[in-house]
Write a protein that holds these residues in place. Sequence first.
Motif, PDB file in Angstrom:
ATOM      1  N   LEU A   1       0.913  -1.354   0.143  1.00 25.94           N
ATOM      2  CA  LEU A   1      -0.030   0.127  -0.125  1.00 25.94           C
ATOM      3  C   LEU A   1       0.635   1.246  -0.063  1.00 25.94           C
ATOM      4  O   LEU A   1       2.079   1.213   0.405  1.00 25.94           O
ATOM      5  N   GLU A   2       0.340   2.204  -0.496  1.00 22.42           N
ATOM      6  CA  GLU A   2       0.864   3.566  -0.412  1.00 22.42           C
ATOM      7  C   GLU A   2      -0.255   4.667  -0.317  1.00 22.42           C
ATOM      8  O   GLU A   2      -1.184   4.466  -0.557  1.00 22.42           O
TER       9      GLU A   2
ATOM     10  N   TRP B   1       2.746   7.192   8.937  1.00 20.14           N
ATOM     11  CA  TRP B   1       2.558   5.851   7.978  1.00 20.14           C
ATOM     12  C   TRP B   1       3.568   5.051   8.139  1.00 20.14           C
ATOM     13  O   TRP B   1       4.846   5.529   7.926  1.00 20.14           O
ATOM     14  N   ASN B   2       3.342   3.768   8.101  1.00 19.92           N
ATOM     15  CA  ASN B   2       4.404   2.628   8.143  1.00 19.92           C
ATOM     16  C   ASN B   2       4.390   1.639   6.767  1.00 19.92           C
ATOM     17  O   ASN B   2       5.265   0.664   6.756  1.00 19.92           O
ATOM     18  N   GLY B   3       3.637   2.135   6.049  1.00 23.19           N
ATOM     19  CA  GLY B   3       3.296   1.335   4.731  1.00 23.19           C
ATOM     20  C   GLY B   3       1.996   0.120   4.944  1.00 23.19           C
ATOM     21  O   GLY B   3       1.468  -0.348   3.973  1.00 23.19           O
TER      22      GLY B   3
ATOM     23  N   ARG C   1      -6.456   0.219   4.801  1.00 20.44           N
ATOM     24  CA  ARG C   1      -7.137  -0.470   3.801  1.00 20.44           C
ATOM     25  C   ARG C   1      -6.941   0.274   2.523  1.00 20.44           C
ATOM     26  O   ARG C   1      -7.198   1.398   2.330  1.00 20.44           O
ATOM     27  N   ALA C   2      -6.587  -0.335   1.362  1.00 18.38           N
ATOM     28  CA  ALA C   2      -6.785   0.118  -0.016  1.00 18.38           C
ATOM     29  C   ALA C   2      -8.247   0.976   0.056  1.00 18.38           C
ATOM     30  O   ALA C   2      -9.219   0.201   0.264  1.00 18.38           O
ATOM     31  N   GLY C   3      -8.475   2.093  -0.555  1.00 16.61           N
ATOM     32  CA  GLY C   3      -9.590   2.792  -0.599  1.00 16.61           C
ATOM     33  C   GLY C   3     -10.083   3.612   0.481  1.00 16.61           C
ATOM     34  O   GLY C   3     -10.762   4.407   0.427  1.00 16.61           O
ATOM     35  N   ASP C   4      -9.169   3.570   1.538  1.00 11.73           N
ATOM     36  CA  ASP C   4      -9.543   4.520   2.818  1.00 11.73           C
ATOM     37  C   ASP C   4      -8.924   5.942   2.209  1.00 11.73           C
ATOM     38  O   ASP C   4      -8.040   6.295   1.479  1.00 11.73           O
TER      39      ASP C   4
ATOM     40  N   VAL D   1      -5.687  15.895   3.185  1.00 13.05           N
ATOM     41  CA  VAL D   1      -6.323  14.835   2.556  1.00 13.05           C
ATOM     42  C   VAL D   1      -5.331  13.575   2.038  1.00 13.05           C
ATOM     43  O   VAL D   1      -4.654  13.831   1.415  1.00 13.05           O
ATOM     44  N   ALA D   2      -5.578  12.202   2.538  1.00 12.54           N
ATOM     45  CA  ALA D   2      -4.606  11.488   2.182  1.00 12.54           C
ATOM     46  C   ALA D   2      -5.437   9.974   1.715  1.00 12.54           C
ATOM     47  O   ALA D   2      -6.468   9.549   2.510  1.00 12.54           O
ATOM     48  N   ASP D   3      -5.174   9.535   0.681  1.00 18.79           N
ATOM     49  CA  ASP D   3      -5.974   8.290  -0.024  1.00 18.79           C
ATOM     50  C   ASP D   3      -4.797   7.033   0.001  1.00 18.79           C
ATOM     51  O   ASP D   3      -3.621   7.194  -0.146  1.00 18.79           O
ATOM     52  N   VAL D   4      -5.280   6.108   0.528  1.00 20.21           N
ATOM     53  CA  VAL D   4      -4.644   4.754   0.849  1.00 20.21           C
ATOM     54  C   VAL D   4      -4.789   3.865  -0.267  1.00 20.21           C
ATOM     55  O   VAL D   4      -6.075   3.684  -0.807  1.00 20.21           O
TER      56      VAL D   4
END
Length: 383
Positions: free
Chosen positions: A142-143, A241-243, A320-323, A375-378
């Motif tokens: 994830l990023e 964030w740690n990935g 989670r992806a999409g957060d 704003v941050a998207d995962v």
Amino acid sequence: MGLLTIGAFAKASRLSPKALRLYDELGLLAPARVDPDSGYRYYVPEQLERARLVAWLRRLGMPLARIREVCDLAEPAGGPEAADDPGTAQAAGGDHPAVHAVRAYWAQVEADTAARRELATFLVDHLSRKDAAMSTRTAPPLEIRCAALSDRGLVRESNQDVAYAGPRVLAVADGFGGVGAEAGAAAVEVFRTLEAEPAPAGALLNVLEDAVERAGLAVHGVTAVEPSPEHSGTTLTAMLWNGAQLALVHIGDSRAYLLRDGVLSRITHDHTRVQAMVDEGRLTPEEAASHPQRALLVRALNGGAGGSRGEAEMRLRDARAGDRYLLCSDGLSAVVPEDELRRAVTAEGEPEAVVAELVELARRQGAPDNVSCVVADVRESAC
């Protein structure tokens, strides 16, 4: 009515003689008479009500110093002997100051319990992952894609907010007082240094605790030049964030929100006088929104309290992806109606476009305060 021996009083109040002797030494429940020769303690029946209140409050886990405050608030004017006098007894009910004191204590207990519950949930999940290493290898990496924007607003002469978004750190600080801008910048700068200090696996909260302590010292150094350093300081809402996880630290009334599966929820609790009144049941959320003291902080990083680790809330969140995460100062959350805030955050678009839209919404509402947001998207990593 006659005196009661310590044994009889202990039995009637359900407090042990040992506890009664301790409460006497602390000035919490002094006997009515002490025999000058034997030192034996005697009590009057009118003291039973206070003794029983002490016993109940101890069962709640309330500290003795706070129990004394509640008991003093509950004591009728004129002392325990006035308890049966209808002319001096205080009316029971929601306006009784002792009621407010108990509600305030329990609201704090529930807030602390909620924070510990989330940490406990994380620890149970973490410790139960037998194949954590294999999961890490097989799960898609994830990023985060993020953007930050800070605006002076339409009324303030200067901007005391700070907003920062980097590869590993997200932060919003809302300074106040004579050196508020410097205080906010000092706190965020401490967290910016974490960009170059990757947190070891499983050590996110430890790194965060150290950063909060250093941020408090940095703010204290900035505010020390002020005549009243406790009146200058900053809020701080930041994420590391740690990935795979985000560690959250929060103190003050800036906020963090999470958009997951189309539902936007606030994941921080305002540290304000008005929010405490809502927690105690003295105000409704609707009344709080227009209360003249809604911005009065009870916790912050400042030159007085220093923002110790016991004051800042810290927790871990699995990503989670999409957060989508939103961090913002109250210049946004207190001005933009909740439905408009939700619409802007849930709309599709890159973080840069979303932060611009949020600031514009605040400006359309008059932007009486500085406005800052991150704003941050995962996302799943393309690498």
